[in-house]
Write a protein that holds these residues in place. Structure first.
Motif, PDB file in Angstrom:
ATOM      1  N   GLY A 109       4.079 -22.695  51.034  1.00 47.30           N
ATOM      2  CA  GLY A 109       4.337 -24.018  51.602  1.00 47.30           C
ATOM      3  C   GLY A 109       5.604 -24.046  52.429  1.00 47.30           C
ATOM      4  O   GLY A 109       5.660 -24.709  53.476  1.00 47.30           O
ATOM      5  N   TRP A 110       6.603 -23.315  51.954  1.00 42.73           N
ATOM      6  CA  TRP A 110       7.862 -23.256  52.704  1.00 42.73           C
ATOM      7  C   TRP A 110       7.660 -22.578  54.063  1.00 42.73           C
ATOM      8  O   TRP A 110       8.183 -23.031  55.091  1.00 42.73           O
ATOM      9  N   GLU A 112       4.886 -22.465  55.741  1.00 42.97           N
ATOM     10  CA  GLU A 112       4.080 -23.347  56.589  1.00 42.97           C
ATOM     11  C   GLU A 112       4.921 -24.437  57.246  1.00 42.97           C
ATOM     12  O   GLU A 112       4.676 -24.809  58.397  1.00 42.97           O
ATOM     13  N   THR A 113       5.914 -24.943  56.530  1.00 42.49           N
ATOM     14  CA  THR A 113       6.768 -25.969  57.127  1.00 42.49           C
ATOM     15  C   THR A 113       7.650 -25.374  58.225  1.00 42.49           C
ATOM     16  O   THR A 113       8.026 -26.071  59.163  1.00 42.49           O
ATOM     17  N   TYR A 123      -2.440 -26.320  57.088  1.00 45.76           N
ATOM     18  CA  TYR A 123      -1.622 -26.315  55.865  1.00 45.76           C
ATOM     19  C   TYR A 123      -2.501 -25.986  54.662  1.00 45.76           C
ATOM     20  O   TYR A 123      -3.301 -26.809  54.210  1.00 45.76           O
ATOM     21  N   TYR A 126       0.881 -26.259  51.625  1.00 45.47           N
ATOM     22  CA  TYR A 126       1.770 -27.427  51.681  1.00 45.47           C
ATOM     23  C   TYR A 126       0.989 -28.730  51.666  1.00 45.47           C
ATOM     24  O   TYR A 126      -0.023 -28.878  52.360  1.00 45.47           O
ATOM     25  N   TRP A 131       4.831 -32.206  47.503  1.00 43.57           N
ATOM     26  CA  TRP A 131       6.217 -31.800  47.751  1.00 43.57           C
ATOM     27  C   TRP A 131       7.186 -32.987  47.725  1.00 43.57           C
ATOM     28  O   TRP A 131       8.330 -32.847  48.166  1.00 43.57           O
ATOM     29  N   PRO A 135      10.747 -28.409  46.291  1.00 46.51           N
ATOM     30  CA  PRO A 135      10.057 -27.169  45.879  1.00 46.51           C
ATOM     31  C   PRO A 135       9.942 -27.020  44.368  1.00 46.51           C
ATOM     32  O   PRO A 135       8.926 -26.529  43.883  1.00 46.51           O
TER      33      PRO A 135
END
Length: 231
Positions: A109-110, A112-113, A123, A126, A131, A135
């Protein structure tokens, strides 16, 4: 404690159950999702892309819970491992697997951001709702869902092992009947508004905490059942 750790080693003899198959399910779902987003993006479709592929490894943990009992419980009894040691050793390896999966989801997810959804606005890991708590909050939610799915599979397999297919089937029907009865009562009381309001007040973190409570209760029931189960 040493004998409990030996149960962990025993469960890891078959690494396909806890390591390779979950990673294969996760990797396969991710690659297929990215391929679909790439096709959509190449066709001129715009906007953020989401999918349910990330749920695949979480659902698979219910299968892991079944296999954790059916594949190794008879072998553990032949090795003179007590049922208590088997239970806590098995739940220790399950917790390690759930924590590893949660870390992978948070790192994904990190990334992807930072990359704008892999450059495709896609996504997989994420979700803004998950979220909300950062995290650590996301990791807690993923860990709880993974443990709950594992416990559902493990508890079901324990009931089947202890009481046989007839009682197992009756238990599933009884559980379904209770859910339908709850829906009926809520509808008759015209309380759906209060139910959804309560869910909204809990938020994702609150619901995850309730999920962890449910997993603990089911785990306690599985432990009580396992104490009288025969290999």
């Amino acid at each position: 404690m040493n004998r409990t750790l030996r149960v962990v080693r025993m469960q890891l003899i078959n690494r396909q159950t806890y390591v390779w198959v979950p990673l294969l399910v996760l990797g396969g779902a991710f690659v297929l999702s990215v391929a679909i987003w790439w096709i959509l993006s190449g066709s001129g479709v715009t906007g953020n892309f989401y999918g349910g592929g990330a749920q695949a490894p979480l659902w698979y943990l219910a299968v892991v819970g079944v296999q954790a009992l059916t594949l190794t419980f008879p072998f553990s009894q032949a090795m003179s491992v007590t049922r208590r040691e088997f239970f806590f050793g098995t739940y220790l390896i399950a917790a390690l697997s759930a924590a590893s999966l949660a870390v992978i989801f948070v790192i994904g997810g990190w990334i992807e951001t930072l990359t704008g959804g892999w450059g495709l606005n896609g996504y997989f890991f994420y979700s803004a709702e998950i979220w909300q708590g950062g995290p650590l909050g996301a990791a807690f939610i993923f860990f709880t869902v993974a443990m709950l799915m594992f416990t559902l599979g493990f508890t079901g397999a324990t009931i089947y092992k202890r009481f046989g297919p007839t009682i197992f089937t009756v238990s599933l029907i009884g559980l379904g009947a209770l859910l339908v009865a709850a829906l009926f009562v809520i509808g008759r009381l015209n309380a759906w508004g209060q139910v959804f309001e309560w869910i909204g007040e809990q938020g994702p973190l609150g619901m995850a905490a309730w999920g962890l409570v449910a997993a603990a209760a089911l785990g306690a029931a599985a432990f009580a059942t396992l104490r009288r189960a025969t290999p």
